[in-house]
Every structure is written in structure tokens, then in C-alpha cells.
Design a protein around this motif. Sequence first.
Motif, PDB file in Angstrom:
ATOM      1  N   LEU A   1      91.687  34.484  50.731  1.00  0.00           N
ATOM      2  CA  LEU A   1      91.247  35.330  52.196  1.00  0.00           C
ATOM      3  C   LEU A   1      91.889  36.370  52.557  1.00  0.00           C
ATOM      4  N   VAL A   2      93.424  37.186  51.553  1.00  0.00           N
ATOM      5  CA  VAL A   2      93.589  38.371  50.919  1.00  0.00           C
ATOM      6  C   VAL A   2      93.236  38.815  50.144  1.00  0.00           C
ATOM      7  N   THR A   3      92.355  38.346  49.324  1.00  0.00           N
ATOM      8  CA  THR A   3      92.388  39.251  48.082  1.00  0.00           C
ATOM      9  C   THR A   3      90.813  39.815  48.647  1.00  0.00           C
ATOM     10  N   ALA A   4      89.562  38.629  49.725  1.00  0.00           N
ATOM     11  CA  ALA A   4      88.799  38.918  50.038  1.00  0.00           C
ATOM     12  C   ALA A   4      89.088  40.284  50.696  1.00  0.00           C
ATOM     13  N   LEU A   5      90.106  41.029  51.406  1.00  0.00           N
ATOM     14  CA  LEU A   5      89.828  41.776  51.973  1.00  0.00           C
ATOM     15  C   LEU A   5      90.187  42.765  51.704  1.00  0.00           C
ATOM     16  N   THR A   6      90.760  42.259  50.784  1.00  0.00           N
ATOM     17  CA  THR A   6      91.445  43.656  50.067  1.00  0.00           C
ATOM     18  C   THR A   6      90.016  43.843  48.876  1.00  0.00           C
TER      19      THR A   6
ATOM     20  N   SER B   1      86.781  44.130  49.720  1.00  0.00           N
ATOM     21  CA  SER B   1      86.450  44.738  50.721  1.00  0.00           C
ATOM     22  C   SER B   1      86.925  46.213  51.049  1.00  0.00           C
ATOM     23  N   LEU B   2      88.291  46.297  51.111  1.00  0.00           N
ATOM     24  CA  LEU B   2      88.318  47.289  51.481  1.00  0.00           C
ATOM     25  C   LEU B   2      88.336  48.907  50.731  1.00  0.00           C
ATOM     26  N   MET B   3      88.708  48.193  49.033  1.00  0.00           N
ATOM     27  CA  MET B   3      88.951  48.982  48.295  1.00  0.00           C
ATOM     28  C   MET B   3      87.554  49.208  47.274  1.00  0.00           C
ATOM     29  N   GLN B   4      87.284  48.329  47.607  1.00  0.00           N
ATOM     30  CA  GLN B   4      86.151  48.788  46.845  1.00  0.00           C
ATOM     31  C   GLN B   4      86.284  49.090  45.082  1.00  0.00           C
ATOM     32  N   SER B   5      87.019  48.589  44.751  1.00  0.00           N
ATOM     33  CA  SER B   5      87.336  48.449  42.992  1.00  0.00           C
ATOM     34  C   SER B   5      87.978  47.725  42.563  1.00  0.00           C
ATOM     35  N   HIS B   6      87.855  47.791  41.217  1.00  0.00           N
ATOM     36  CA  HIS B   6      88.706  46.334  40.550  1.00  0.00           C
ATOM     37  C   HIS B   6      89.257  47.238  39.506  1.00  0.00           C
ATOM     38  N   ARG B   7      89.976  48.373  40.320  1.00  0.00           N
ATOM     39  CA  ARG B   7      90.848  48.832  39.814  1.00  0.00           C
ATOM     40  C   ARG B   7      92.294  48.219  39.798  1.00  0.00           C
ATOM     41  N   HIS B   8      93.674  47.809  38.760  1.00  0.00           N
ATOM     42  CA  HIS B   8      94.190  47.441  39.656  1.00  0.00           C
ATOM     43  C   HIS B   8      95.877  48.130  39.745  1.00  0.00           C
ATOM     44  N   ALA B   9      95.521  49.585  39.722  1.00  0.00           N
ATOM     45  CA  ALA B   9      96.395  50.437  40.899  1.00  0.00           C
ATOM     46  C   ALA B   9      96.288  50.304  42.047  1.00  0.00           C
ATOM     47  N   LEU B  10      94.789  50.074  42.930  1.00  0.00           N
ATOM     48  CA  LEU B  10      94.533  49.476  43.503  1.00  0.00           C
ATOM     49  C   LEU B  10      94.562  47.787  44.809  1.00  0.00           C
ATOM     50  N   GLN B  11      93.803  47.741  43.755  1.00  0.00           N
ATOM     51  CA  GLN B  11      94.514  45.625  44.794  1.00  0.00           C
ATOM     52  C   GLN B  11      95.579  45.465  44.172  1.00  0.00           C
TER      53      GLN B  11
END
Length: 314
Positions: free
Chosen positions: A246-251, A253-263
Amino acid sequence: MPDKRLIALGAAVLAASVVFLFWGGAWRSAYVLELRGIKLGGLICVGTAVGIATVLFQTLSNNRILTPSIMGFDALFILMKTLVVFASAGVAVRTMPTELVFLTDTLFMIGATLVIFLLVLRRARQDIQLLILVGVIFGLLFRTLAGFMQRLLDPSEFAMVQANMFAQFSGIDRQALFIAICLMILVVFWLASKHLVLDVMALGRGPASTLGVSYDRLQVHMLIAIATLVAVSTALVGPLAFLGLLVTALTHSLMQSHRHALQLPGAALMGCLVLILGQTLFERILKLDSTLAVIIEFCGGLLFLALLAKGKVK
């Protein structure tokens, strides 16, 4: 400069924490404020650990619908609790200090997980897909053994086991929470310097190795980090199988990036926000304490089916 979305998530977590702590004039009672503070610490610790562990596992497996629970972590925890009650007739559960129980659970889960899966990795020549398959099989084995032993328990002993089948955020021990936070901080500090390498690792074994990443060694380190985070959160409050999904799906959708510095920080903050808001809703508004875990599992299960139907696995 920090990403605006991370700043907004951090502000939302801070606001939700203030509401959770002070709702209903709790500042008038130091005792109530202390109890809520310990529970808030547990929510933040679990949300952070589960969010980060799931992002790492999805990077490792290159699949967005898998979570560490598929490896049998939750089933191992239930089996361990059942074994303790079965072997001691519940005496160990009633007499052992809470912080000692937490530390024993955490170390046992980390040790058992690493022994099983690192041995599999060596024999399978670092094949992570085979490792996941072995994890599924072990999970089924653990659940079967736990179910068999639970049928042999008397009702009072089974009630002790049943109390650990769903996550409980009430009655978190202060010393256990302190140990959990320390272990989580160690993992977070290690990850802080690895986010660029994890971005490369997400490309796959071949491209990552070509770009100079020691893929096999990093894979082992990630498994140790995942095992530690999952063991800490599960030993502290109990299993939460679908919270990470649930958390990663929301993340995502919000971040729209595969960068781990954001994820990674995004998933940590999102996990905290989901748990704090959910616990506030059920405790303060609906007056249904200890039901948050069931709702998270239900919503997470529906989300899993939706992602599977849409084919969003990458």
C-alpha cells in the motif's frame, strides 16, 4: 535542495503527529501524553521500516507487486510464537521481560532468515527469482507447522498465539521501541550512502555489473537490511503483510520517479502518514482501537489484485 513532495509529506506527517498527540486536550495529562508518545514512536518506527524494506525488496526482485512478506517473514514470526507457547505451555510468554522478548524475536528472525536464504543464494548462483520461490515454499511450510501446533494448544494458550497474529499498536514497550529505533537508524545510515548504487542495481544484474556495481555482494547486503527492518517491525507490533504494498504504491504515484533518493524517504514518510492517520481515525473518531491492521490488510489485498490485473509489476 529537498524535493517539494518530500517536504510536503514531512509536513503532513508532522501535522498528523501533532493531532494524534494532542487530540482531546491530552496536554493536560502527562501520563496520557507519554502513552500517546510511545505509541506514536511505534507507528513512526514501523511505518519507516516497512516502507524502506518494501522499496528495497522491490528493487531486488525488480517487481512492484512483491513485498518481503512473500518470503515467509510473517509466517516465520507466527511459527516462532507458536513454538514458544507450545514448548513452555505459555510460561515463557508470561514471565519473560518485554524487551527481552522483542530482542529474542528480532535476532531469531534475522538469523533464521539469513541462514535459510543466503544458503539458497549460494546454491542457486545468486538467482533472486529462485530465492523468492523458496521463500514462498518456506512460508507455506511455516504456516502449516504453526497451524498444526495451534490445534494442539488449549484455549488459553491459543489466545496467547492469536494475540500475535495481527499487529497491535497498543502496549508497545518503551525499551523495545528504543532498541527498534536504534537498529532501524543503523540501516538507514547505511542506505543514505547507497541510493545512487541502488538506482544502478535496479537496471538488473547485467547492466549493473557492466557499470561496476558488485551486484552479488550488494544483493546480500540488501537482504540483511530487509531482514533487519522486517524483523524489527514485526517483533515490535506483529505482522502487517500488505502495508508495504500500500505504501509503495502510493509513493510511486506521488513521486513518479525510480530514484531511490526520492523513493526511500518517500516510502518511509508515506508509511508513517498512513499509520498515524489510520490510527487517529480509528481511535479518536470511530472508537475502534486495534482494528487498523485488519483494514490495512483488506485495502492492501484489494490493491494487490488491482495492480496484478493492470499488470503494473515493473
